[in-house]
Design a protein around this motif. Sequence first.
Motif, PDB file in Angstrom:
ATOM      1  N   THR A   1       0.709  -1.618  -0.047  1.00 24.61           N
ATOM      2  CA  THR A   1      -0.012   0.111   0.379  1.00 24.61           C
ATOM      3  C   THR A   1       0.683   1.362  -0.247  1.00 24.61           C
ATOM      4  N   LEU A   2       0.706   1.711  -0.925  1.00 23.05           N
ATOM      5  CA  LEU A   2       1.635   3.372  -1.211  1.00 23.05           C
ATOM      6  C   LEU A   2       1.795   4.429  -0.888  1.00 23.05           C
ATOM      7  N   SER A   3       0.291   4.719  -0.547  1.00 28.30           N
ATOM      8  CA  SER A   3      -0.065   6.151  -0.160  1.00 28.30           C
ATOM      9  C   SER A   3      -1.603   5.976   0.860  1.00 28.30           C
ATOM     10  N   LEU A   4      -2.197   6.272   1.606  1.00 22.39           N
ATOM     11  CA  LEU A   4      -3.160   6.348   2.869  1.00 22.39           C
ATOM     12  C   LEU A   4      -3.788   7.509   2.078  1.00 22.39           C
ATOM     13  N   TYR A   5      -4.923   7.712   2.126  1.00 19.31           N
ATOM     14  CA  TYR A   5      -6.295   8.620   1.914  1.00 19.31           C
ATOM     15  C   TYR A   5      -6.629   9.886   2.927  1.00 19.31           C
ATOM     16  N   SER A   6      -7.081  10.607   3.971  1.00 23.07           N
ATOM     17  CA  SER A   6      -7.776  10.606   5.029  1.00 23.07           C
ATOM     18  C   SER A   6      -9.703  10.755   3.806  1.00 23.07           C
ATOM     19  N   PRO A   7     -10.250  10.444   4.992  1.00 23.02           N
ATOM     20  CA  PRO A   7     -11.621  10.378   4.939  1.00 23.02           C
ATOM     21  C   PRO A   7     -11.662  12.348   4.359  1.00 23.02           C
ATOM     22  N   PRO A   8     -13.112  12.688   3.205  1.00 22.53           N
ATOM     23  CA  PRO A   8     -13.166  14.296   3.145  1.00 22.53           C
ATOM     24  C   PRO A   8     -13.250  14.791   4.003  1.00 22.53           C
ATOM     25  N   PHE A   9     -12.690  16.237   4.212  1.00 23.48           N
ATOM     26  CA  PHE A   9     -13.552  17.316   5.141  1.00 23.48           C
ATOM     27  C   PHE A   9     -13.209  18.682   4.240  1.00 23.48           C
ATOM     28  N   HIS A  10     -14.350  19.628   4.722  1.00 22.79           N
ATOM     29  CA  HIS A  10     -15.097  20.639   3.917  1.00 22.79           C
ATOM     30  C   HIS A  10     -14.204  22.083   5.632  1.00 22.79           C
ATOM     31  N   THR A  11     -14.384  23.028   4.662  1.00 21.19           N
ATOM     32  CA  THR A  11     -14.190  24.947   5.161  1.00 21.19           C
ATOM     33  C   THR A  11     -15.128  24.985   6.033  1.00 21.19           C
ATOM     34  N   SER A  12     -16.452  24.282   5.235  1.00 21.38           N
ATOM     35  CA  SER A  12     -18.229  24.766   5.664  1.00 21.38           C
ATOM     36  C   SER A  12     -18.799  23.859   4.596  1.00 21.38           C
ATOM     37  N   PRO A  13     -20.176  24.027   5.501  1.00 20.64           N
ATOM     38  CA  PRO A  13     -21.024  22.706   4.614  1.00 20.64           C
ATOM     39  C   PRO A  13     -21.464  23.098   3.130  1.00 20.64           C
ATOM     40  N   HIS A  14     -20.676  24.203   2.843  1.00 24.76           N
ATOM     41  CA  HIS A  14     -20.950  24.501   1.667  1.00 24.76           C
ATOM     42  C   HIS A  14     -19.573  25.436   1.009  1.00 24.76           C
ATOM     43  N   GLY A  15     -18.132  24.657   1.514  1.00 22.41           N
ATOM     44  CA  GLY A  15     -17.323  25.299   1.558  1.00 22.41           C
ATOM     45  C   GLY A  15     -16.247  24.131   0.694  1.00 22.41           C
ATOM     46  N   TYR A  16     -14.934  24.587   0.399  1.00 21.91           N
ATOM     47  CA  TYR A  16     -14.664  23.866  -0.030  1.00 21.91           C
ATOM     48  C   TYR A  16     -14.504  22.086   0.077  1.00 21.91           C
ATOM     49  N   ARG A  17     -13.816  21.339  -0.809  1.00 26.87           N
ATOM     50  CA  ARG A  17     -14.200  19.727  -0.162  1.00 26.87           C
ATOM     51  C   ARG A  17     -12.503  19.285  -0.379  1.00 26.87           C
ATOM     52  N   MET A  18     -12.142  18.560   0.643  1.00 31.06           N
ATOM     53  CA  MET A  18     -10.555  17.949   0.797  1.00 31.06           C
ATOM     54  C   MET A  18      -9.954  17.067   1.312  1.00 31.06           C
ATOM     55  N   CYS A  19      -8.752  16.313   1.500  1.00 33.59           N
ATOM     56  CA  CYS A  19      -8.492  15.462   1.495  1.00 33.59           C
ATOM     57  C   CYS A  19      -6.820  15.307   2.237  1.00 33.59           C
ATOM     58  N   ILE A  20      -6.276  14.353   3.284  1.00 32.02           N
ATOM     59  CA  ILE A  20      -5.076  14.449   3.486  1.00 32.02           C
ATOM     60  C   ILE A  20      -4.927  13.003   2.645  1.00 32.02           C
ATOM     61  N   ARG A  21      -3.273  13.368   1.644  1.00 32.20           N
ATOM     62  CA  ARG A  21      -2.443  11.687   1.670  1.00 32.20           C
ATOM     63  C   ARG A  21      -0.954  11.495   1.721  1.00 32.20           C
ATOM     64  N   ALA A  22      -0.880  10.342   2.634  1.00 30.23           N
ATOM     65  CA  ALA A  22       0.429  10.370   3.455  1.00 30.23           C
ATOM     66  C   ALA A  22       1.375   9.064   2.615  1.00 30.23           C
ATOM     67  N   TYR A  23       1.803   9.227   2.668  1.00 32.07           N
ATOM     68  CA  TYR A  23       2.984   8.056   2.224  1.00 32.07           C
ATOM     69  C   TYR A  23       3.712   7.112   3.573  1.00 32.07           C
ATOM     70  N   LEU A  24       3.673   6.583   3.825  1.00 33.92           N
ATOM     71  CA  LEU A  24       4.611   6.212   5.537  1.00 33.92           C
ATOM     72  C   LEU A  24       5.731   5.803   4.797  1.00 33.92           C
ATOM     73  N   ASN A  25       6.480   5.156   3.468  1.00 29.26           N
ATOM     74  CA  ASN A  25       7.310   5.425   3.146  1.00 29.26           C
ATOM     75  C   ASN A  25       8.054   6.475   2.346  1.00 29.26           C
ATOM     76  N   GLY A  26       7.343   7.301   2.577  1.00 33.44           N
ATOM     77  CA  GLY A  26       8.343   8.776   1.770  1.00 33.44           C
ATOM     78  C   GLY A  26       7.558   8.650   0.544  1.00 33.44           C
TER      79      GLY A  26
END
Length: 504
Positions: free
Chosen positions: A371-396
């Motif tokens: 598993t090269l990378s992991l994605y977080s669940p999506p989150f928002h700046t507000s109920p109708h705002g920007y939608r985003m997530c975090i992507r992490a590579y534990l081995n870089g």
Amino acid sequence: MEERPGGYEVSNIVLYNKGGTKQLSEDDIKALHCSECSLLLREPYQLLNCGHRICRSCLLETVLKKNNPVCPEDKEPVTKNDVRPDKGCAKEINSLTAACGGSENGCTWRGTVAEAEIHVESCVYIVVPCPQGCGQRLSRNELSNHIQNDCQNKPDASQLIATLMQKLNQLETKFQVTVGSLQKEITNLKLQVKEVPQLKAKINDLTEELTKFNKVTQESLIAADSGRRFTGLDDDGRGGDPGYGSGNFVRGQMPSMASSSSSGGFSSAYTGSSSMPSSYSSGDEELRATVHKLQKDVDLIKPVLQDYQSQIAGYLEVVQTVQESVTRHAVLMEEVKLRQDILDVKTTNGVFIWKIPEIARRYADAQQRRTLSLYSPPFHTSPHGYRMCIRAYLNGDGSGKGTHISVFFVLMKSEHDNLLSWPFKSPVTFQLLNLSNSGNNVTETFMPDLQSPSFQQPKSEMNIASGFPRFAKQSYLKDPNFTKGDAIFIRCKIDLSSIDSKLE
């Protein structure tokens, strides 16, 4: 895996040839359909009388249970003796590449037909009818917003919560069943793999034995040939050139030896006397018999050796299949878990703390490239705002590969993007939380590059990730100050001061 009735449902799957280079036509797919359930064949059997194919479960549970079994297509009579497993067809289906039917909405998943059947049950990009019966068809990731805001049959809050909880429970049950089945399958395959060293040892023993036989055979043949030369016998046992054996002695040498011998033994061997040739002829025959027996033993050993070599080749293929299967199943399990996490989390204030559990196993998976990378669940700046997530590579990743944890920010497409200001301008701060009392978090902040495509309005499901390849040293993954209960916590904060409050 638990056995499912009937064939594979492929309405939400796009099928390609082996290697995934060419999409199958409707005729290609129809040729692989079951005559009973009309789905893609699962464990195909062929009806010998007519040549049609049928799923194993359809054959056993439907066709053969009838009083007078017949082929579902041409009504030819069918008995248990008139069917056989179609291994060629099964191999063809198992080699197909399956793509998710939600690819038009952003899903990039690919795998086998069997894996696709599980994937589409939870994929958020698959288009499904509104469960409230309004007639709309939307991707699963749009259902929640549709039901809350646009659906003509919009339920009240308590009904919505009850529906979401029911779906969550169903997903959790499927996840547990999937994990249990995969673990059982992997255990069985590992037991088969354990037999490989024993087979290798048998091969080595047989190879050594065959080498010894070949050596003894060669020595015996040399001894037999030497006997013929010494006795002056040809291959048929008759005398050769009198006085000179096989002609390997210098003329005049052996006669002088014979004449000087007091016993006359050598003389008789070269003067046609029958006593010595008879004696050596008997010994020659014994050598021939020994060689013949050894050669027969060698001939018996060779097929056994070839059989074991074939078996070892088969088991090496099993090892490779196990490794590939474990990798695919690990990714699949991660995906199912992510779907569950998405239902659990709803953050709308621009601050999100991502818990990554089972960090030791996930780190090992990253190092082994499972598993090269992991994605977080999506989150928002507000109920109708920007939608985003975090992507992490534990081995870089990139410059941090093998030494650092890499963390990236990913903007995601949402139904409110046209209401927002672009490009995305807000500073983003990442923190690897220090869970001790010292409070020395690993903190990095960046300002978006307004020219980069990473911060423009998303055209696909996700923009290109942007962030820190060398966010934190990998040693922190084993540091008790940062790891508690086999988990780490990454905090992402969006500076909301630069976001237009009217749009928020």
